[in-house]
Enzyme design. Sequence first.
Site, PDB file in Angstrom:
ATOM      1  N   GLU A 208       0.701  -1.223  -0.045  1.00 36.59           N
ATOM      2  CA  GLU A 208      -0.102   0.071   0.021  1.00 36.59           C
ATOM      3  C   GLU A 208       0.965   1.131   0.135  1.00 36.59           C
ATOM      4  O   GLU A 208       0.836   2.151   0.871  1.00 36.59           O
ATOM      5  CB  GLU A 208      -0.887   0.043   1.227  1.00 36.59           C
ATOM      6  CG  GLU A 208      -1.671  -1.115   1.167  1.00 36.59           C
ATOM      7  CD  GLU A 208      -3.058  -1.018   2.116  1.00 36.59           C
ATOM      8  OE1 GLU A 208      -3.042  -0.370   3.003  1.00 36.59           O
ATOM      9  OE2 GLU A 208      -4.093  -1.906   2.027  1.00 36.59           O
TER      10      GLU A 208
ATOM     11  N   GLU B 213      -5.716  -8.182  -0.498  1.00 38.15           N
ATOM     12  CA  GLU B 213      -6.146  -7.849   0.891  1.00 38.15           C
ATOM     13  C   GLU B 213      -7.765  -7.629   0.468  1.00 38.15           C
ATOM     14  O   GLU B 213      -7.895  -6.776  -0.416  1.00 38.15           O
ATOM     15  CB  GLU B 213      -5.842  -6.625   1.411  1.00 38.15           C
ATOM     16  CG  GLU B 213      -4.290  -6.902   2.119  1.00 38.15           C
ATOM     17  CD  GLU B 213      -3.766  -5.883   3.164  1.00 38.15           C
ATOM     18  OE1 GLU B 213      -4.552  -5.067   3.610  1.00 38.15           O
ATOM     19  OE2 GLU B 213      -2.665  -5.673   3.011  1.00 38.15           O
TER      20      GLU B 213
HETATM   21  O1  AHR Z   1      -5.232  -5.982   6.816  1.00 40.64           O
HETATM   22  C1  AHR Z   1      -5.068  -4.770   7.874  1.00 40.64           C
HETATM   23  C2  AHR Z   1      -4.211  -3.784   7.192  1.00 40.64           C
HETATM   24  O2  AHR Z   1      -5.097  -3.043   6.134  1.00 40.64           O
HETATM   25  C3  AHR Z   1      -3.019  -3.880   6.377  1.00 40.64           C
HETATM   26  O3  AHR Z   1      -1.747  -3.924   7.366  1.00 40.64           O
HETATM   27  C4  AHR Z   1      -2.884  -3.123   5.561  1.00 40.64           C
HETATM   28  O4  AHR Z   1      -2.290  -3.230   4.444  1.00 40.64           O
HETATM   29  C5  AHR Z   1      -4.392  -2.673   5.210  1.00 40.64           C
HETATM   30  O5  AHR Z   1      -4.335  -1.306   5.002  1.00 40.64           O
END
Ligand code: AHR
Length: 496
Positions: free
Chosen positions: A172, A289
Site C-alpha cells: 500500500e 487484501e
Molecule cells: O489488514 C490490515 C491492514 O489493512 C494491512 O496491514 C494494510 O495493508 C491494510 O491497510
Amino acid sequence: MKAKITVNKKFTIGEIDRRIYGSFIEHVGRAVYEGIYEPDHPTADDQGFRGDVMELVKKLNVPIVRYPGGNFVSVYNWEDGIGDKSKRPRRMELAWGALESNQVGIDEFQEWAKRANSEVMMAVNLGTRGMDDARNCVEYCNSKADSYYANLRRANGFEEPFGFKVWCLGNEMDGSWQLGRKTAEEYGRLAAETAKVMKRVDNTIELVACGCTDYSRIGDWEYTILDHTYPYVDYVSLHTYYANKENNSQRFLARTEEMNDYINGVVAYCDALKAKKKSTKTINLSYDEWNVVCRRQPQDAAERDKDKWTEARHQLEDVYNFEDALVVGCMLMTLQNHSDRVKMACIAQLVNVIAPIMTEKGGKVWKQTTFYPFYYGSNYGNGATLRTMIETDTYDVEGYRKDIPYLVSSVIYNAEAGELVIYAVNRSLDEDMELELDLEGFASYELFEHIELYNDDLKAINDKDTERVAPVNVPIGDKVVLKKHSWNMLRFTVNA
Ligand code: AHR
C-alpha cells in the site's frame, strides 16, 4: 420473486487459479502470537504452533498466505526473524504501536506454511528499506548458491531453500498511513529497480506491484507505476475492505458491484499499458487484501493507546455478523467471476485480526460467520468459471446505485470431477427467490447438494460458546428456492 441463470458449458471466463483462495497473516494484534503461535497452548505442536488453529486453517484449504504484512512490512527488518530465537531483538513496532518479540519470523513461518499445506506470498519492505534488503531476502529464502545469505540460511538449519515463488514489492505504498509512503513516480522507479535485482537473484519468482488502495483513486497511480514496472512485474495488487457504515444492509450487500468495477478498471489500466508498450505480456491481478470490516474505531487517543508497546495487543478483532458473511460470499463470487485476470487473492486476514478464525489465549478456537462462504468456495469452487446470463429483478439504493441485481451468482464447471457448482446470494431482505436454471451443453445434470447459510437476524454472530450462523443442508425437491438474504451452494453431477 423469480430469477433465472443460463450458462453454456463452452462459454468459459477462465480456469480458476486456486491461489484466489489465499489468505494473509500479518504481525499485527494477535494474528501471529496467540493466533497461529502459542507455545504454551495445550494443542501446541513441537514448534509452538497451535494445533486447533492449524486444523481450521487446513479446513479452509488456503493455498497461499501473504506474510509478514501489511503495514507491518513497511518498517520490518526481515533479519530480525531468523536464526537463534534467544538472540532476536525486541523492537518497537511502529506500524501498529506494539512490541515485537520476533519469536516468529521467516524461519518459523515457512515451516508453519508447510504444515498448513500453503505457499508463502512474501512481502518486502519498500517503506523504510529498499533494493538491497529485498535482494538479500530473496537470496536467503531461495538461493542454492554458496553465497553469504544462502549460507546464513544453512547455518540457521535450513539446507534447502524455502522456494518462495510470489513476492510483493512493498505494501500500500500510496497510503497516507504507510510508513515510507511514496508518490507514484517514486514508487514506480523503486519497484522497477527492486524487481530487477530480485529477479537477478532468482528469475523464477513472480512479482506483485502495489496498485492504489482505493477504487475511487485508481487512475494516475496505476498508469504511472505500470509505466515504470511493466517489463519487470507480473501482477498488480488491489485491496478492499467494505463496512456497513451507513447501517443500510441493502446498500452494504450491493458493494460488490463496486468491486466488479474496480477489477475492470485495473484490468483496463494493465491493458492500456500493454498497448502503449506494444508488449506481448499480460499483467494479471492479485487481490491480496479483501474482506469486510465492522470495527468501531477508538475515537480518543487514550483508548487507542492504552496498551501501546505491549506484545499481542488486541487489535482489529472484528466480530462478524450474518450480513458480513453474505458480503464475503458475494466478494468471493466476484473474484471467481474474474478468473481470467484475478489469479491470486487473500482474504485479510486469517486468525484473530479481521479474520474467519478467532482464538482465546490458552483456550478455545471458533469460526466466525465469514468462515463458511470462504470454506465452501475454497473447497468446492475449482474448475472453470462459466459466463452467466442472469435474469433477476433489481433494486435502487437512493444516493448510491440503481439497478442492483437481487441475484448474485457464480457458476463453476469442474470437468474432471463431472461437477457443476453454483454459488448464489439472494440480496432481497424480504422475499424468497425461486431459481430457474438453464444449463446448456450438458447432456444431463442432477442437483445432489444444496447448502444454505441463513439467519433471520442479519446481525447474528458466532462466539466461542455459540454458533448461531452455520450452514444447513436443504432437502432437494422439485424447486430451488433461495431464501431472502441467504447464501447458497448448489452442487450438480453433470454429464458432458
Ligand atoms: O489488514 C490490515 C491492514 O489493512 C494491512 O496491514 C494494510 O495493508 C491494510 O491497510
